[in-house]
Scaffold this motif. Structure first.
Motif, mmCIF file in Angstrom:
data_model
loop_
_atom_site.group_PDB
_atom_site.id
_atom_site.type_symbol
_atom_site.label_atom_id
_atom_site.label_comp_id
_atom_site.label_asym_id
_atom_site.label_seq_id
_atom_site.Cartn_x
_atom_site.Cartn_y
_atom_site.Cartn_z
ATOM 1 N N LYS A 114 13.079 109.066 80.393
ATOM 2 C CA LYS A 114 11.612 109.126 79.671
ATOM 3 C C LYS A 114 11.184 110.496 80.120
ATOM 4 O O LYS A 114 9.961 110.671 79.888
ATOM 5 N N PHE A 115 11.471 110.859 81.421
ATOM 6 C CA PHE A 115 11.019 112.037 81.911
ATOM 7 C C PHE A 115 10.881 113.288 80.962
ATOM 8 O O PHE A 115 11.942 113.585 80.354
ATOM 9 N N ARG A 116 9.771 114.241 80.720
ATOM 10 C CA ARG A 116 9.717 115.311 80.049
ATOM 11 C C ARG A 116 9.228 116.249 80.817
ATOM 12 O O ARG A 116 8.366 116.082 81.649
ATOM 13 N N PHE A 128 12.129 124.354 85.917
ATOM 14 C CA PHE A 128 12.551 125.229 87.015
ATOM 15 C C PHE A 128 13.631 126.029 86.366
ATOM 16 O O PHE A 128 14.634 125.565 86.441
ATOM 17 N N LYS A 129 13.640 127.492 86.134
ATOM 18 C CA LYS A 129 14.230 128.133 85.322
ATOM 19 C C LYS A 129 15.101 127.538 84.116
ATOM 20 O O LYS A 129 16.279 127.391 83.882
ATOM 21 N N GLY A 130 14.129 126.698 83.402
ATOM 22 C CA GLY A 130 14.741 125.944 82.174
ATOM 23 C C GLY A 130 15.255 124.599 82.562
ATOM 24 O O GLY A 130 15.601 124.132 81.305
ATOM 25 N N PHE A 131 15.404 123.982 83.713
ATOM 26 C CA PHE A 131 16.060 122.828 83.837
ATOM 27 C C PHE A 131 15.063 121.781 84.478
ATOM 28 O O PHE A 131 14.327 122.285 85.385
ATOM 29 N N LEU A 132 15.027 120.694 84.143
ATOM 30 C CA LEU A 132 14.094 119.606 84.579
ATOM 31 C C LEU A 132 14.528 119.388 85.977
ATOM 32 O O LEU A 132 15.580 118.980 86.379
ATOM 33 N N PHE A 137 19.864 114.900 83.727
ATOM 34 C CA PHE A 137 18.907 115.449 83.174
ATOM 35 C C PHE A 137 18.590 116.816 83.551
ATOM 36 O O PHE A 137 17.991 117.694 82.817
ATOM 37 N N SER A 138 18.884 117.264 84.755
ATOM 38 C CA SER A 138 18.806 118.545 85.387
ATOM 39 C C SER A 138 19.854 119.620 84.704
ATOM 40 O O SER A 138 19.867 120.772 85.159
ATOM 41 N N GLU A 139 20.908 119.200 84.230
ATOM 42 C CA GLU A 139 22.064 119.840 83.902
ATOM 43 C C GLU A 139 21.602 120.301 82.260
ATOM 44 O O GLU A 139 22.367 121.210 81.764
ATOM 45 N N MET A 140 20.758 119.621 81.521
ATOM 46 C CA MET A 140 20.430 119.902 80.373
ATOM 47 C C MET A 140 19.289 121.026 80.322
ATOM 48 O O MET A 140 18.119 121.217 80.831
ATOM 49 N N GLN A 141 19.385 121.955 79.392
ATOM 50 C CA GLN A 141 18.556 123.159 79.168
ATOM 51 C C GLN A 141 17.649 122.901 78.266
ATOM 52 O O GLN A 141 17.717 122.282 77.371
#
Length: 137
Positions: free
Chosen positions: A16-18, A85-89, A115-119
């Motif tokens: 649910k993080f955005r 950060f640089k497009g990653f959550l 979710f940090s690997e998703m642009q």
């Protein structure tokens, strides 16, 4: 066993993080710990991969609090933030956030999706990529 929640406290799952969410609480297990890095102005950043039952995410903890967090720790973060950060959550704590160890090695989790690997793209970037409304390119 995890510590009980405060009255009315709800934990937000990673799924649910955005981008730019602030002031939420979450509970995660630490899967990986990276070596701390130091910024140009001397600040220490501790980086972790953490997960819950919905997926995983990169977590950054600024300052000395991160040196007390280890693989397998289950931590509850109060007043957390999710930032791009640089497009990653990424997950971090707000200025007055609290990190508390509430257990170890006894939490169901999923490593994927990370979710940090998703642009992530902003709404403006998304509109710029959309085809014109009249169907012509």
């Amino acid at each position: 066993m995890s510590a009980p929640l405060k009255t009315g406290q709800q934990l937000v799952p990673i799924a649910k993080f955005r981008p730019s969410m602030r002031g939420f609480d979450c509970e995660v297990i630490v899967l990986e710990t990276a070596l701390p890095t130091t910024t140009r102005d001397g600040q220490t950043i501790h980086t972790f991969i953490v997960a819950d039952r919905t997926g995983s995410i990169m977590m950054n903890i600024w300052g000395n609090d991160g040196k007390y967090i280890h693989n397998g720790d289950i931590i509850r973060i109060e007043n957390a933030e999710s930032k791009l950060f640089k497009g990653f959550l990424q997950l971090t704590t707000a200025r007055f956030g609290k990190i508390k160890r509430v257990g170890e090695e006894t939490m169901l989790f999923k490593e994927h999706p990370n979710f940090s690997e998703m642009q992530w793209v902003t709404e403006e970037e998304s509109l710029a990529m959309a085809p014109p409304e009249d169907g012509q390119c």
